[in-house]
Structures are given as C-alpha cells and as structure tokens.
Design an enzyme around this catalytic site. Sequence first.
Site, PDB file in Angstrom:
ATOM      1  N   ASP A  32       0.859  -1.177   0.000  1.00 56.59           N
ATOM      2  CA  ASP A  32       0.000   0.000   0.000  1.00 56.59           C
ATOM      3  C   ASP A  32       0.906   1.242   0.000  1.00 56.59           C
ATOM      4  OD1 ASP A  32      -3.163   0.596   1.700  1.00 56.59           O
ATOM      5  OD2 ASP A  32      -2.100   1.774   0.203  1.00 56.59           O
ATOM      6  N   GLU A  83     -10.535   6.606   4.689  1.00 50.73           N
ATOM      7  CA  GLU A  83      -9.512   5.998   5.542  1.00 50.73           C
ATOM      8  C   GLU A  83      -9.631   6.476   6.991  1.00 50.73           C
ATOM      9  OE1 GLU A  83      -6.352   6.079   1.855  1.00 50.73           O
ATOM     10  OE2 GLU A  83      -5.727   5.135   3.694  1.00 50.73           O
TER      11      GLU A  83
HETATM   12  C1  GLC Z   1      -4.375   4.263   0.089  1.00 54.70           C
HETATM   13  C2  GLC Z   1      -5.291   3.110   0.424  1.00 54.70           C
HETATM   14  C3  GLC Z   1      -5.407   2.087  -0.663  1.00 54.70           C
HETATM   15  C4  GLC Z   1      -5.225   2.741  -2.024  1.00 54.70           C
HETATM   16  C5  GLC Z   1      -3.822   3.288  -2.102  1.00 54.70           C
HETATM   17  C6  GLC Z   1      -3.559   4.016  -3.436  1.00 54.70           C
HETATM   18  O1  GLC Z   1      -3.656   4.641   1.213  1.00 54.70           O
HETATM   19  O2  GLC Z   1      -5.059   2.424   1.655  1.00 54.70           O
HETATM   20  O3  GLC Z   1      -6.694   1.466  -0.528  1.00 54.70           O
HETATM   21  O4  GLC Z   1      -5.447   1.780  -3.047  1.00 54.70           O
HETATM   22  O5  GLC Z   1      -3.517   4.148  -1.031  1.00 54.70           O
HETATM   23  O6  GLC Z   1      -4.362   5.150  -3.526  1.00 54.70           O
END
Ligand code: GLC
Length: 752
Positions: free
Chosen positions: A311, A508
Amino acid sequence: MRTRSSAALLAAVALLTLLGAGIPAPPVVNAAAAAGAAALPYQDPSLPVATRVDDLLGRMSLDEKIGQMTQAERASVTPAEITSYRLGSVLSGGGSAPTPNNATSWADMYDRFQNAALATPLGIPMIYGSDAVHGHNNVVGATIFPHNIGLGATRDPELVRRIGRATAEEVAGTGVDWTFAPCLCVARNDRWGRTYESFGEVPALVSSMTTVIDGFQGESLGGPASVLATAKHYLGDGGTTNGTDQGDTRLSEAELRAVHLPPFAEAVRRNVGSVMISYSSWNGQKLHGHDYLINGVLKSELGFDGFVVSDWNGIDQLDGAAGFTAAEVRQAVNAGIDMVMAPTGWRQFIGHLRAEVQAGRVSQARIDDANRRILTKKFELGLFERPLADRSYTSTVGSAAHRALARQAVSQSQVLLKNDGNILPLATANNRIFVAGRSADNIGYASGGWTISWQGGSGAITPGTTILQGIRNAVASSSTVTYSANGSGIDGSYRAAIAVIGETPYAEGRGDRPSGMGLDPTDLATLDRLRASGVPVVVVLVSGRPLEITAQLPDWRALLAAWLPGTEGGGVADVLFGVRPPTGRLPVSWMSSASQQPVNDGDGKAPLFPYGFGLGYAGSPPATPPPPTTPPTAPPTTPPSTPAAAACQVGYAVTEWSGGFSANITIRNTGTSAVAGWTLGFTFPSSGQRVAQGWSARWTQSGTAVTATNESWNANLAPGASVGIGFTGSHSGSNPAPTGFTLNGQPCTGDA
Ligand code: GLC
C-alpha cells in the site's frame, strides 16, 4: 545479453525531446520493433506467456528488474524519469489527476507515460494503477456507483459483476490498466472509517461479491477493456481493535482464517491479478512484513500466482519510524511483496533494493520471482501488443447506459428499515412534499470519499443527479416539491417531509469514529424543525455505515438507508415513489448504541436492526430473508427438493498450523448437466476431527458426518465448473483426510 540498435537509440532520443516539450508523442510500439529488428521471442505474441517471460528475464539487467518492482506516483515522476529509471508502474493516488480532469486528458497523460516506458531499450510497457473503487471515481464525468456497503445490501453478485464491467470500460477508455479494487475487507467494527468500502460484515457476503473481479478483468485478461483487479487489503484490515484504521487485528489464527481469509481465497479462485497488502497488523505484526501470511498462506497455500503490491508507503511503517530503510525494503520484499508503491520515495527504494541484492540479503531468485509475476500479468493483459489507451472506450465514461446501471444499483441498495402506516411509497401526483437536509442536493455528500478527490467533497463536484433532483423528476406536475436545506419554511400544508441527512465525506482514518456515532448537530436541528411542524417525516440516511439513531427513530414515520449512492440519486427516488420496491437487506448489523460496537451477525448481541433485515412495500414481495449465516446446529431434517444427481470430483487441501488446521475444498461438477443447488457430504475418519467455522457454504456436523450446503451465490455449478469452500477445524492428534465424499448423494471421485 541485450540487443540495442542505434536506430532505436535515435528513436528514443527524439521521443524524449518531444516529451520534454509536453507534446503528446506519436504512438511508438517499442524501440527494437520500431528499429525494424526481427521480433525477439518476448515480443512474439504467438509464444506462450511463460516462454516470453523467460526470454525477457534473460535480457534484463538488475536495474531493469528493480525498475519493474517500483511504482511511482504520477505527480512525482516525469516521463523522462520513467525511461531512465526503467520504472514498471505509475499510479494515481486518490484525486491525483491531469489538468483538465477529463477522460481524454487522462488518456493523453497515460500515453505520455507509456511512450516513455516503451522508449527503454527492452520496451517493457508500464502498468498504470488507480483507485476505481465505485466507478472511475478520480475522473470528472465518470459514472459514480454506490460504494460497496450499498452493493452488499443488494445481495446481487451478478449486478456487481456488471458494475465491474462498466467500470472497466470507463477505466480502459482513459488508458488505465489496473484498479486498486475491490476492497474485500470484512468490516467488523463500524467505527472504522473504511466501513463503506466493505461489502459487509459476513465473509460469505463479501466472498459473493468477488464477481466484481470477473467484471473488471473480463472473461480473461487481455480481452476487451480488461483491467487488472486488486484484492485488498490483505489481511484483516476490517477486524482491527476498535475499528482503528491501520490498527491491530487481534484474533486467533482460526478466527482470522474464518472471518477475513475466505474472500481472498475466492478472489484467488477467480484469478485476481494482484493483491494489495494491508497497513494493519495481526497480533502486533505488520502485514507489510508478514512472511507467513504473504509467502506462506497467500502464495503457497492459496496458490496466488499474480503479484503482490504494497500500500501507499506501507513499507515505511515496518520499523515505526518515518521514512523507509534498507531493512524495511528487505523485510517487505522477502516477505513476498513484489511491487512497492513508493509514490515519492521511489529513487530511495531503488537504491536500497539494489544494495540489498548486491549484499545478498535479497536473493536474485526473489527478484526474478517478483518480475516473473509482474511481467506475466503485463503479457496477459496484452500491454506489449496494445500498450496505449484504447480510445474506443473513452466515450463510455459517464455514458447513459452506465448511469442507468448505476441508478438500478442505487435502488437495489436501498434498505427500508421503518415504514409506519405504509407512508411509503409516496404518491407522485397531487402531492405536497417538503424536502430538507444538507445531503439532499449534494452530489459530493451522496458520493462520499474516493470521489474526484481522496477525501471526497461537497456540491456539484461531478455531473450527476442529486436525490432532490431525483425527487423533482419523479413527481407529476400536479405535485409540489419545496426544498429547504435546514427545514425552515415548513408548515402543516405539506403531506410529507423528506429529510435527507447523514455523513459528510471522508476516507480511511479520517473517517474513524472512536467515540460517538450519532447524527450531526446540523441534521438534528433540521429534524427538530420538521418535527415541530407535525408533518410526517421520512428520513433518507446518506451514510457510509450505520449511525446511532435510536433516540430519534420514534419521531420518524419511515427510514430508508441510502448508504453512499453516488451520482444517480434518481435511484433513491425510484424507491421513495414505488417505481421500484425496496429489496435491499442490511449488509451489517445496525447498532442500537455505539457502545455495542463491534456488533455482528451471530454474536449474541441485540442490535437495533439485525444483519439481513429489510422491509418491502405492502403488496410487493418483502426482501427475502437471508440464508442462515450461522450454520444450523442440526443437519437439515428435510433435504432440499430432490437434488439433481451429480458426478463430481473433489480436491481436499489441508494446512496444519499451531491452533488447528484449515481445509480448502474444490468441488468440480464432472457431470453433463448443471447442478442448481448442492450439498457436499463427507465423513471424518477420526471422532476427534471437528469443523470449527466454515466459509462459502453452510456447514453442519453430526458425529463424524459433515455436510456443506451451497450459499445462494454459489448454488449453480455448470458442467465442468468448480466451487471453492473451506473450513477451519481441530483434531486430537491424527488428522486423516475425510472419506466418502458425495455431492447431492452421489459419490465423488478423484481430485478436482
Ligand atoms: C491508500 C489506500 C489504498 C489505495 C492506495 C492508493 O492509502 O489504503 O486502498 O489503493 O492508497 O491510492
């Protein structure tokens, strides 16, 4: 050994000059081919993918291999840097878009990055990822579908597959090859700010919605508008203590496997192309460094053969200090992460990984395995043959057909929780309706987070139909609709007041609700004004999760949970006026108070509304009761209607671990006729063997006899088709494989 021709170099230099001027470059296939060199094996689409991968790997330097494992954010990298660093992937983070933000501009941006990748000596195309989590939601003008929690309420896996297909067309039309979706999180505590990204609290429901992967990827990777899907966030992101985002999931291995693993097992069975690792921890150990769960369970036990991506800066968290270190890079890559999302720090990542390989702390074999996984998906996607944006799909972005599908999804996702005196459906003719609430005329609020910007926004952030506009469109000219955001101006002349209230957007951790989960004071004030008028109040709740409404509910004549419907608010009006009856069912338990959290199906607590609850309209079929999600204690007394005879093969794979074992079972229909409903039977040889908790079926055990009966979403088995189910279990000493497998009473043979 590497082939490099001067013509190719000249082509690359010319291209970089063009790119430097910001001029969209002409499509270049790749340098070697452009130079007219005979196609090398890896460039020959008639060869098997494995052969092409082997040939390409043999031509790649360590730097080229490390480049393939590196993903940079679009705003932190130039096309020239993609060429010089041999980068294999670019992403758009939430809300990261070209200017102007429209489909054509995205396709132009994509082609600029892609041509830069093709200008490298080996011409390896890059893969571009973006969070298309409820439509192509970073793009202005795209169709915004309901967030997953609303799709879970539909209990309609086929609808969700169609949504995946429509989204893939819009994504492909902008060039993007890869979506960071679906979230297969099982949301167990609604305090979590990402609850709305979950299809629900029961693993079987979430597993059923993995059909969206088939929608995204198509019949096979590389087909029309085929977009790589991502099962995320592996593993246990929805199970953290107190629902803290990126927190710690404290569960036994049996519980972790029974609650959070089944959707990923189903995603792997559907050949999902990538898996994204969760920021969260399991019993204190960060998933981004978890060798056992990534290498052991995901890759070895489940047989995942796609690639694993971290991530956003996820590997930075391994040592708890800001910024990432060589040790973190080493731990993450050795744990099984194949591509690292290093949005801005991608140069440091490359330097650290090169040093770790040269020091022998990350093996060449691990680098080659990661590249093999990444390159295999690039070949399967057809990126080497069709590297540039497929502009034949650009016009599908926000198309009428997609918006109609979204409107259907909105109406199917509505859950009717209260309807005293059958005040709903409202009459469309000769009516006087007062609409209030800050969420009524606001596309941004109706769409929630991950819409145009990372956190979402307010107002007309993208084209669409607000819920108020949907209401106005629904009524006849003989009716009156008055709108006042705060409810001022209402009087007794109105026959109903619709209060459209709820949550403002978040994404988030910013959406975590560690304390109260009640309504916002602004909405409470609006409700007070409406109540004081004496006009019957219908509440439409626009939220990413259940809210605490127990104290206010008695004042409401009706309550419709609308979740986060997106741009097609007409779907809410369709239910309010009976164009479509409500059929949605709760995908999560609805707490009676925040202190109940976590509250989940089968936990013995008494929620305000239970998982699966949903009312219909008088005269129309009520939402059918959900299948039992907790296995019945005794085997079903009367077997289902005489099941069709079935020929079958069964695969039974066991993984032993400290607290017990898990079994993954594959059932294949080897007969010539389809099976519509099945019950698998088998016998444990030892009386000490027990099924603890199962998934993707309804399990019973009586003595040593075990049965597993289909869920609604996996009842049909066409000839040759297979279904994956499983359970965690315990034994006392020996754990021999079961015997006497039968399907609908017919003996099964051999290995599926
Ligand atoms: C974010 C999220 C994830 C996402 C990634 C790219 O922090 O946790 O779900 O796909 O970054 O945007």
